[in-house]
Design an enzyme around this catalytic site. Structure first.
Site, mmCIF file in Angstrom:
data_model
loop_
_atom_site.group_PDB
_atom_site.id
_atom_site.type_symbol
_atom_site.label_atom_id
_atom_site.label_comp_id
_atom_site.label_asym_id
_atom_site.label_seq_id
_atom_site.Cartn_x
_atom_site.Cartn_y
_atom_site.Cartn_z
ATOM 1 C CG ASN A 45 -2.857 4.151 38.322
ATOM 2 O OD1 ASN A 45 -2.416 4.908 39.171
ATOM 3 N ND2 ASN A 45 -4.112 3.723 38.333
ATOM 4 C CD GLU A 47 -7.753 4.783 35.759
ATOM 5 O OE1 GLU A 47 -8.756 5.528 35.811
ATOM 6 O OE2 GLU A 47 -7.578 3.803 36.521
ATOM 7 C CB CYS A 56 -0.040 -0.965 35.410
ATOM 8 S SG CYS A 56 -1.507 -1.933 35.136
ATOM 9 C CD GLU A 58 2.264 -2.373 39.287
ATOM 10 O OE1 GLU A 58 1.647 -1.598 38.518
ATOM 11 O OE2 GLU A 58 1.709 -3.008 40.191
ATOM 12 C CB CYS A 88 -2.117 -6.423 36.225
ATOM 13 S SG CYS A 88 -1.210 -5.772 34.800
ATOM 14 C CB CYS A 91 2.680 -5.235 35.636
ATOM 15 S SG CYS A 91 1.898 -3.704 35.086
#
Ligand code: THU
Length: 127
Positions: A45, A47, A56, A58, A88, A91
């Site tokens: 991930n 940010e 994310c 994934e 999530c 994803c």
């Protein structure tokens, strides 16, 4: 999926997790997708100060595989601080675009939980 391959996939996700850029949440995630051809692609991930600009692990791993021309997936592994991690909603939908697959979730203590993507996202949207 045999346990050797499963361990390899988790290890790849753990290695990627070390490179996560998560200064805002401090929640580092690593992911690895296994293709039908037996290749592994990883992601972590990242940010951003503008929170919505982050992504994310994934989807980073999925994007890396797609950019290499892969379209068939057998499994995805994700590693977070503890085993309660699961992909999530966004994803799940992103992965479901490419069919059903195993989802292997691992905490940093090595605890593992396994799912099928269709179990995590029943009735996914498709066109
Ligand atoms: N995150 C992932 O990378 N994968 C997940 O499965 C859940 C959440 C990231 C997004 C954000 O950078 C941080 O974890 C906290 O939500």
């Amino acid at each position: 999926m045999d346990s050797k391959l499963e361990n390899q996939l988790i290890l790849a996700a753990q290695t990627a997790q070390e490179n996560a850029y998560a200064p805002y949440s401090n929640y580092k995630v690593g992911a690895a997708v296994l293709t039908a051809s037996g290749k592994i692609y990883t992601g972590a991930n990242f940010e951003n100060a503008a929170f919505g600009a982050g992504t994310c692990a994934e989807r980073v791993a999925l994007g890396a595989a797609l950019a290499a021309g892969e379209r068939e997936f057998v499994a995805v592994a994700c590693v977070g601080a503890d085993v309660s991690i699961t992909p999530c909603g966004i994803c799940r939908q992103a992965l479901a675009e490419f069919g059903d697959m195993d989802v292997i979730c691992a905490g940093e203590n090595g605890e593992i939980r396994k799912y099928r993507l269709s179990e995590l996202l029943p009735h996914s949207f498709s066109m």
